[in-house]
Scaffold this motif. Structure first.
Motif, PDB file in Angstrom:
ATOM      1  N   MET A  91       0.806  -1.106  -0.054  1.00 44.09           N
ATOM      2  CA  MET A  91      -0.050   0.067   0.010  1.00 44.09           C
ATOM      3  C   MET A  91       0.867   1.391   0.121  1.00 44.09           C
ATOM      4  O   MET A  91       1.862   1.147   0.324  1.00 44.09           O
ATOM      5  CB  MET A  91      -0.885   0.081   1.194  1.00 44.09           C
ATOM      6  N   ASP A  92       0.253   2.409  -0.424  1.00 47.94           N
ATOM      7  CA  ASP A  92       1.076   3.604  -0.475  1.00 47.94           C
ATOM      8  C   ASP A  92       0.897   4.159   1.080  1.00 47.94           C
ATOM      9  O   ASP A  92      -0.050   4.605   1.475  1.00 47.94           O
ATOM     10  CB  ASP A  92       0.422   4.674  -1.593  1.00 47.94           C
ATOM     11  N   VAL A  93       2.078   4.590   1.379  1.00 43.89           N
ATOM     12  CA  VAL A  93       1.795   5.241   2.673  1.00 43.89           C
ATOM     13  C   VAL A  93       2.761   6.520   2.579  1.00 43.89           C
ATOM     14  O   VAL A  93       3.781   6.805   2.041  1.00 43.89           O
ATOM     15  CB  VAL A  93       2.729   4.230   3.990  1.00 43.89           C
ATOM     16  N   THR A  94       2.003   7.594   3.472  1.00 45.16           N
ATOM     17  CA  THR A  94       2.886   8.965   3.415  1.00 45.16           C
ATOM     18  C   THR A  94       3.354   9.093   4.801  1.00 45.16           C
ATOM     19  O   THR A  94       2.416   8.939   5.844  1.00 45.16           O
ATOM     20  CB  THR A  94       2.003  10.026   2.880  1.00 45.16           C
ATOM     21  N   LEU A  95       4.463   9.516   5.194  1.00 39.17           N
ATOM     22  CA  LEU A  95       4.921   9.589   6.568  1.00 39.17           C
ATOM     23  C   LEU A  95       5.441  11.095   6.404  1.00 39.17           C
ATOM     24  O   LEU A  95       5.863  11.664   5.617  1.00 39.17           O
ATOM     25  CB  LEU A  95       6.104   8.894   6.710  1.00 39.17           C
ATOM     26  N   VAL A 132       5.947   6.189   0.396  1.00 38.97           N
ATOM     27  CA  VAL A 132       6.944   4.814   0.413  1.00 38.97           C
ATOM     28  C   VAL A 132       5.700   3.917   0.064  1.00 38.97           C
ATOM     29  O   VAL A 132       4.609   4.119   0.210  1.00 38.97           O
ATOM     30  CB  VAL A 132       7.462   4.614   1.621  1.00 38.97           C
ATOM     31  N   VAL A 133       6.067   2.616  -0.684  1.00 41.13           N
ATOM     32  CA  VAL A 133       5.223   1.728  -0.622  1.00 41.13           C
ATOM     33  C   VAL A 133       5.592   0.458   0.189  1.00 41.13           C
ATOM     34  O   VAL A 133       6.818   0.020   0.380  1.00 41.13           O
ATOM     35  CB  VAL A 133       5.334   1.054  -2.276  1.00 41.13           C
ATOM     36  N   GLN A 134       4.628   0.177   1.107  1.00 38.45           N
ATOM     37  CA  GLN A 134       5.067  -0.950   2.104  1.00 38.45           C
ATOM     38  C   GLN A 134       3.671  -1.845   2.196  1.00 38.45           C
ATOM     39  O   GLN A 134       2.781  -1.846   1.630  1.00 38.45           O
ATOM     40  CB  GLN A 134       5.084  -0.332   3.323  1.00 38.45           C
ATOM     41  N   GLN A 135       4.266  -2.981   2.816  1.00 34.73           N
ATOM     42  CA  GLN A 135       2.946  -3.852   3.102  1.00 34.73           C
ATOM     43  C   GLN A 135       2.180  -3.448   4.439  1.00 34.73           C
ATOM     44  O   GLN A 135       2.749  -2.835   5.260  1.00 34.73           O
ATOM     45  CB  GLN A 135       3.613  -5.457   3.574  1.00 34.73           C
ATOM     46  N   ASP A 185       3.962  -4.297   7.622  1.00 30.94           N
ATOM     47  CA  ASP A 185       5.034  -3.683   7.743  1.00 30.94           C
ATOM     48  C   ASP A 185       5.020  -2.703   9.099  1.00 30.94           C
ATOM     49  O   ASP A 185       4.056  -2.231   9.552  1.00 30.94           O
ATOM     50  CB  ASP A 185       5.785  -2.966   6.755  1.00 30.94           C
ATOM     51  N   ARG A 186       6.275  -2.515   9.874  1.00 29.91           N
ATOM     52  CA  ARG A 186       6.086  -1.625  11.013  1.00 29.91           C
ATOM     53  C   ARG A 186       6.633  -0.285  10.569  1.00 29.91           C
ATOM     54  O   ARG A 186       7.132  -0.036   9.519  1.00 29.91           O
ATOM     55  CB  ARG A 186       7.068  -2.094  12.000  1.00 29.91           C
ATOM     56  N   VAL A 187       6.196   0.629  11.394  1.00 32.72           N
ATOM     57  CA  VAL A 187       6.877   2.085  10.938  1.00 32.72           C
ATOM     58  C   VAL A 187       8.130   2.073  10.975  1.00 32.72           C
ATOM     59  O   VAL A 187       8.679   2.887   9.919  1.00 32.72           O
ATOM     60  CB  VAL A 187       6.221   3.008  12.218  1.00 32.72           C
ATOM     61  N   LEU A 188       8.892   1.319  11.746  1.00 37.55           N
ATOM     62  CA  LEU A 188      10.230   1.199  11.581  1.00 37.55           C
ATOM     63  C   LEU A 188      10.580   0.752  10.145  1.00 37.55           C
ATOM     64  O   LEU A 188      11.656   1.352   9.687  1.00 37.55           O
ATOM     65  CB  LEU A 188      10.842   0.438  12.428  1.00 37.55           C
ATOM     66  N   ASP A 189      10.120  -0.146   9.418  1.00 38.64           N
ATOM     67  CA  ASP A 189      10.514  -0.507   8.175  1.00 38.64           C
ATOM     68  C   ASP A 189      10.170   0.678   7.195  1.00 38.64           C
ATOM     69  O   ASP A 189      10.929   0.757   6.255  1.00 38.64           O
ATOM     70  CB  ASP A 189       9.514  -1.566   7.942  1.00 38.64           C
ATOM     71  N   ALA A 190       9.370   1.571   7.513  1.00 37.22           N
ATOM     72  CA  ALA A 190       9.015   2.552   6.576  1.00 37.22           C
ATOM     73  C   ALA A 190      10.015   3.661   6.690  1.00 37.22           C
ATOM     74  O   ALA A 190      10.665   4.124   5.523  1.00 37.22           O
ATOM     75  CB  ALA A 190       7.559   3.154   6.875  1.00 37.22           C
ATOM     76  N   LEU A 192       2.007  -0.437  10.577  1.00 33.52           N
ATOM     77  CA  LEU A 192       1.619   0.497   9.521  1.00 33.52           C
ATOM     78  C   LEU A 192       0.112   0.653   9.167  1.00 33.52           C
ATOM     79  O   LEU A 192      -0.726   1.602   9.341  1.00 33.52           O
ATOM     80  CB  LEU A 192       2.287   0.576   8.001  1.00 33.52           C
ATOM     81  N   LYS A 193      -0.837  -0.601   9.247  1.00 36.24           N
ATOM     82  CA  LYS A 193      -2.111  -0.802   9.023  1.00 36.24           C
ATOM     83  C   LYS A 193      -3.013  -0.279  10.302  1.00 36.24           C
ATOM     84  O   LYS A 193      -3.936   0.344  10.231  1.00 36.24           O
ATOM     85  CB  LYS A 193      -2.522  -2.173   8.816  1.00 36.24           C
ATOM     86  N   ASP A 194      -2.308  -0.223  11.315  1.00 34.90           N
ATOM     87  CA  ASP A 194      -3.011   0.371  12.766  1.00 34.90           C
ATOM     88  C   ASP A 194      -2.737   1.764  12.713  1.00 34.90           C
ATOM     89  O   ASP A 194      -3.477   2.467  13.822  1.00 34.90           O
ATOM     90  CB  ASP A 194      -2.259  -0.199  13.970  1.00 34.90           C
ATOM     91  N   VAL A 195      -1.895   2.596  12.102  1.00 32.64           N
ATOM     92  CA  VAL A 195      -1.806   3.943  12.278  1.00 32.64           C
ATOM     93  C   VAL A 195      -2.140   4.791  10.796  1.00 32.64           C
ATOM     94  O   VAL A 195      -2.135   5.836  10.711  1.00 32.64           O
ATOM     95  CB  VAL A 195      -0.526   4.323  12.606  1.00 32.64           C
ATOM     96  N   ASN A 196      -2.393   3.794   9.768  1.00 33.74           N
ATOM     97  CA  ASN A 196      -2.652   4.569   8.271  1.00 33.74           C
ATOM     98  C   ASN A 196      -4.061   4.657   8.115  1.00 33.74           C
ATOM     99  O   ASN A 196      -4.825   3.680   7.935  1.00 33.74           O
ATOM    100  CB  ASN A 196      -1.829   3.651   7.403  1.00 33.74           C
TER     101      ASN A 196
END
Length: 233
Positions: free
Chosen positions: A1-5, A25-28, A31-36, A78-82
């Motif tokens: 998924m596309d994620v914006t930090l 970034v594009v992450q699963q 994935d964790r925020v640390l991964d991003a 990421l899914k918990d905060v996105n």
């Protein structure tokens, strides 16, 4: 998924003021925020600065404010905060920022050291381990889980306002030994924590308990230390 930090950046060599910078970034989802953050640092901006070590919620080094709450980046999915909006990432509050997400932990560790977080015993060195019952161990088991991440202390509004306050973590560190049946330093620690900046500054807002990534009942531990002070002989 596309994620914006949206990351709060600070570099004292460039500017005295902090600013926000946005990265995509594009992450699963799992994935964790640390991964991003790693993706950004490795692929987009190598100057992004943050602490991390074990990446498994044990070392506590990657505590930061994510969407306005203190969390460990390595335990936050990421899914918990996105929510479709940019995920905000900034340093924990109440400690001087050195660069980007890295804060100066010196005063935090000084407070921890001041409560003597080690076993104090008298007499000769024992020839075998100091025996303790499971019941006695259970009395302070919760506070042994602390990983010194500073999430509790830097979520405390009293700590933000008063740099002399010990902070929740130091009191938790003292609790672990105050209620240890093998320890003989209880009165010394209680006297230290009876100081004007000690346990009595706590306003029981429960911010610290909510922020703890290990689930320690921090506010309860502080109240138990207060009771120990009130009823000590």
């Amino acid at each position: 998924m596309d994620v914006t930090l949206k990351i709060r950046r600070y570099n004292p060599e460039v500017s005295e003021d902090a600013s926000w910078e946005t990265f995509s970034v594009v992450q699963q989802p799992t994935d964790r925020v640390l991964d991003a953050l790693h993706t950004i640092k490795w692929d987009q901006d190598g100057t992004l600065t943050f602490r991390r070590s074990c990446a498994h919620g044990v070392c506590g080094s990657d505590a930061m404010r994510i969407n306005g709450r203190n969390r460990l980046a390595c335990k936050t999915l990421l899914k918990d905060v996105n929510s479709g909006k940019p995920i905000t990432v900034e340093p924990i509050q109440g400690l001087p920022v050195l660069k980007d997400l890295v804060v100066d932990m010196e005063s935090f560790f000084a407070a921890y050291k001041s409560v003597m977080p080690f076993l104090i015993t008298g007499g000769n060195e024992p020839t075998r381990e100091r025996i303790q019952s499971q019941k006695d161990r259970d009395r302070f088991d919760d506070t042994t889980k602390c990983i010194l991440c500073a999430a509790c202390t830097t979520s405390c509004p009293v700590y933000w306002a008063d740099g002399q306050y010990f902070g929740p973590q130091a009191i938790v560190g003292a609790h672990r030994f105050i209620f240890d049946s093998r320890d003989e330093g209880k009165d010394q620690r209680l006297e230290i924590l009876n100081d004007n900046e000690g346990v009595w500054r706590c306003r029981t807002t429960f911010n610290c308990t909510e922020a703890c990534p290990r689930g320690i009942e921090v506010t309860k531990a502080i109240q138990e230390v207060k009771r120990a002070l009130i009823f000590r002989r």
